[in-house]
Design a protein around this motif. Structure first.
Motif, PDB file in Angstrom:
ATOM      1  N   HIS A  39       0.932  -0.827  -0.217  1.00 11.35           N
ATOM      2  CA  HIS A  39      -0.190  -0.114  -0.025  1.00 11.35           C
ATOM      3  C   HIS A  39       0.891   1.309   0.139  1.00 11.35           C
ATOM      4  CE1 HIS A  39       0.521   1.095   4.464  1.00 11.35           C
ATOM      5  NE2 HIS A  39       1.166  -0.257   4.401  1.00 11.35           N
ATOM      6  N   SER A  40       0.207   2.521  -0.514  1.00 11.17           N
ATOM      7  CA  SER A  40       1.314   3.759  -0.557  1.00 11.17           C
ATOM      8  C   SER A  40       0.877   5.176   0.762  1.00 11.17           C
ATOM      9  CB  SER A  40       0.482   4.101  -1.841  1.00 11.17           C
ATOM     10  OG  SER A  40      -0.812   4.346  -1.499  1.00 11.17           O
ATOM     11  N   GLU A  67      10.318  11.831   6.226  1.00  9.88           N
ATOM     12  CA  GLU A  67      10.808  10.781   6.166  1.00  9.88           C
ATOM     13  C   GLU A  67      10.850   9.339   5.497  1.00  9.88           C
ATOM     14  OE1 GLU A  67      11.364   7.481   9.710  1.00  9.88           O
ATOM     15  OE2 GLU A  67      10.627   9.260  10.146  1.00  9.88           O
ATOM     16  N   LEU A  68       9.426   8.952   5.025  1.00  7.57           N
ATOM     17  CA  LEU A  68       9.121   8.679   3.654  1.00  7.57           C
ATOM     18  C   LEU A  68       9.673   8.637   2.089  1.00  7.57           C
ATOM     19  CD1 LEU A  68       7.834   6.163   2.124  1.00  7.57           C
ATOM     20  CD2 LEU A  68       5.745   7.489   2.244  1.00  7.57           C
ATOM     21  N   LYS A 107      13.281   7.473   2.557  1.00  6.15           N
ATOM     22  CA  LYS A 107      13.630   6.723   2.382  1.00  6.15           C
ATOM     23  C   LYS A 107      13.669   6.110   0.587  1.00  6.15           C
ATOM     24  CE  LYS A 107      12.834   5.230   6.645  1.00  6.15           C
ATOM     25  NZ  LYS A 107      11.232   4.767   8.009  1.00  6.15           N
ATOM     26  N   LEU A 108      12.628   6.500   0.464  1.00  5.54           N
ATOM     27  CA  LEU A 108      12.043   6.131  -1.065  1.00  5.54           C
ATOM     28  C   LEU A 108      13.409   6.786  -2.547  1.00  5.54           C
ATOM     29  CD1 LEU A 108       8.401   7.855  -1.581  1.00  5.54           C
ATOM     30  CD2 LEU A 108       9.199   5.338  -0.943  1.00  5.54           C
ATOM     31  N   THR A 109      14.088   8.313  -1.606  1.00  2.00           N
ATOM     32  CA  THR A 109      15.019   8.804  -2.068  1.00  2.00           C
ATOM     33  C   THR A 109      16.152   7.714  -1.760  1.00  2.00           C
ATOM     34  OG1 THR A 109      14.462  10.711  -1.844  1.00  2.00           O
ATOM     35  CG2 THR A 109      16.609  11.424  -2.426  1.00  2.00           C
ATOM     36  N   ALA A 134       3.308  14.476  -2.683  1.00  4.40           N
ATOM     37  CA  ALA A 134       2.726  14.276  -4.240  1.00  4.40           C
ATOM     38  C   ALA A 134       4.373  13.424  -4.281  1.00  4.40           C
ATOM     39  CB  ALA A 134       2.637  15.766  -5.134  1.00  4.40           C
ATOM     40  N   LEU A 135       5.744  13.923  -4.898  1.00  2.00           N
ATOM     41  CA  LEU A 135       6.369  13.400  -5.556  1.00  2.00           C
ATOM     42  C   LEU A 135       6.377  11.731  -4.600  1.00  2.00           C
ATOM     43  CD1 LEU A 135       9.050  15.450  -6.343  1.00  2.00           C
ATOM     44  CD2 LEU A 135       7.905  14.227  -7.385  1.00  2.00           C
ATOM     45  N   SER A 136       5.996  11.349  -3.248  1.00  9.83           N
ATOM     46  CA  SER A 136       6.802  10.151  -2.590  1.00  9.83           C
ATOM     47  C   SER A 136       4.827   9.132  -2.796  1.00  9.83           C
ATOM     48  CB  SER A 136       5.786  10.651  -1.516  1.00  9.83           C
ATOM     49  OG  SER A 136       7.003  10.829  -0.635  1.00  9.83           O
TER      50      SER A 136
END
Length: 339
Positions: free
Chosen positions: A77-78, A193-194, A197-199, A224-226
């Motif tokens: 899930h997002s 923080e998310l 981590k995605l970066t 939005a980018l996350s």
């Protein structure tokens, strides 16, 4: 209370809670179904302190490999998309065991974030999947909802368990960004923080932003980018693994719960009474605090947040649509669970 008997690594009530990296061991905690139902997530904070038993990872895998248990079904899930609600609805004694954001999968993601050796990451994920395949009662199948930082490890999970079935659950972009705005400073800290981590996991590189440009983003642009980064990952998974993956948008789940559960039961291989589950407490109470809550209440909450932050949301969502076009990200995912 913990049992007086020693650790039984075949018993799913012995939760494989953490991976102890410096000793290459799994840490088990006694955590039967009644404990699961008192908490929201299988985090350190909610599992709490108590007696534990450690076992060497290789020893546990050698024992588990002889069990021939089916791979756990996964709800990826997002965030802010009814995933906790859905997982709770699938914790059905005698049929299926639900595991909500087990910390051991976060430990595997942590190895990846720290750029650990790929062989160690794969071996630890294999052990975690063996552990999460153990149900809370004999004859049940397991359904796991990881935290969303684990999403990037889906290709590894499918490489280790080619038969695994996944549901990719997401909210609409406006709903996700609106949720961050509505949760105020806590939501904005969480999404930053998310985003880090995605970066770190390489999921933001596709946007082509410099370090300075990333630093200048507002909180809701980061949100939005996350969402877009996770959406692009979901689209890639659905296209590469069409037999394993189905996608579902959360408002469709809430608008048509029985239809969604019926289709999901077929996808996961579970004989669900979809109509009864859709009328049950999972869909009529809040998944995190238990108060009365349904699709109408959820929509009203979203509307109140959108009205409060209307101008900022309008600007950010227009910008996000341009970023999606620039990065070639489709806002509608393939392989829908519901036609």
């Amino acid at each position: 209370m913990a049992p007086t008997a020693p650790l039984d690594p075949a018993d799913g009530r012995w939760l494989a809670h953490r991976y102890v990296e410096d000793r290459d061991r799994l840490r088990f905690r006694w955590f039967p179904r009644e404990q699961h139902r008192k908490i929201t997530f299988l985090s350190d904070e909610e599992v709490g302190a108590g007696p534990s038993h450690d076992m060497a990872r290789a020893e546990f895998v050698a024992l588990a490999a002889n069990s021939a248990r089916p791979a756990p079904a996964m709800i990826l899930h997002s965030a802010f998309c009814c995933s906790t609600l859905l997982l709770r609805s699938l914790d059905l004694p005698g049929l299926s065991s639900g595991y909500s954001e087990p910390a051991i999968l976060n430990d595997v993601a942590g190895l990846t974030l720290r750029r650990a050796d790929g062989r160690q990451v794969a071996a630890t994920m294999d052990a975690a999947l063996h552990a999460l395949a153990r149900p809370l009662a004999p004859g049940e199948r397991t359904v796991v909802k990881p935290s969303n930082v684990v999403n990037a490890l889906a290709p590894l999970m499918l490489a280790l368990r080619p038969e695994m079935r996944l549901l990719l659950l997401h909210a609409r972009l406006p709903a996700f960004v609106g949720s961050i705005a509505r949760k105020e400073i806590e939501g904005r800290l969480w999404v930053r923080e998310l985003f880090w981590k995605l970066t770190r996991l390489g999921l933001v590189a596709r946007f082509g932003l410099s370090e300075e440009e990333l630093f200048r983003l507002t909180d809701l642009q980061v949100a939005a980018l996350s969402w877009l980064a996770q959406h692009a990952l979901f689209a890639d998974l659905a296209e590469k693994f069409p037999d394993n993956v189905r996608t579902l948008e959360s408002s469709r789940l809430m608008d048509r719960p029985a239809a969604a559960l019926g289709a999901l039961g077929m996808h996961f291989g579970l004989d669900l009474d979809a109509e009864a589950i859709a009328r049950g407490p999972a869909f009529t109470s809040h998944s995190k605090d238990g108060r009365a809550f349904d699709a109408a209440a959820r929509a009203a909450e979203e509307d109140r947040g959108a009205a409060l932050h209307a101008r900022e949301l309008e600007i950010v969502l227009r910008w996000a649509e341009r970023m999606a076009d620039h990065a070639g990200i489709r806002l509608t995912l393939p392989q829908p669970l519901l036609p």
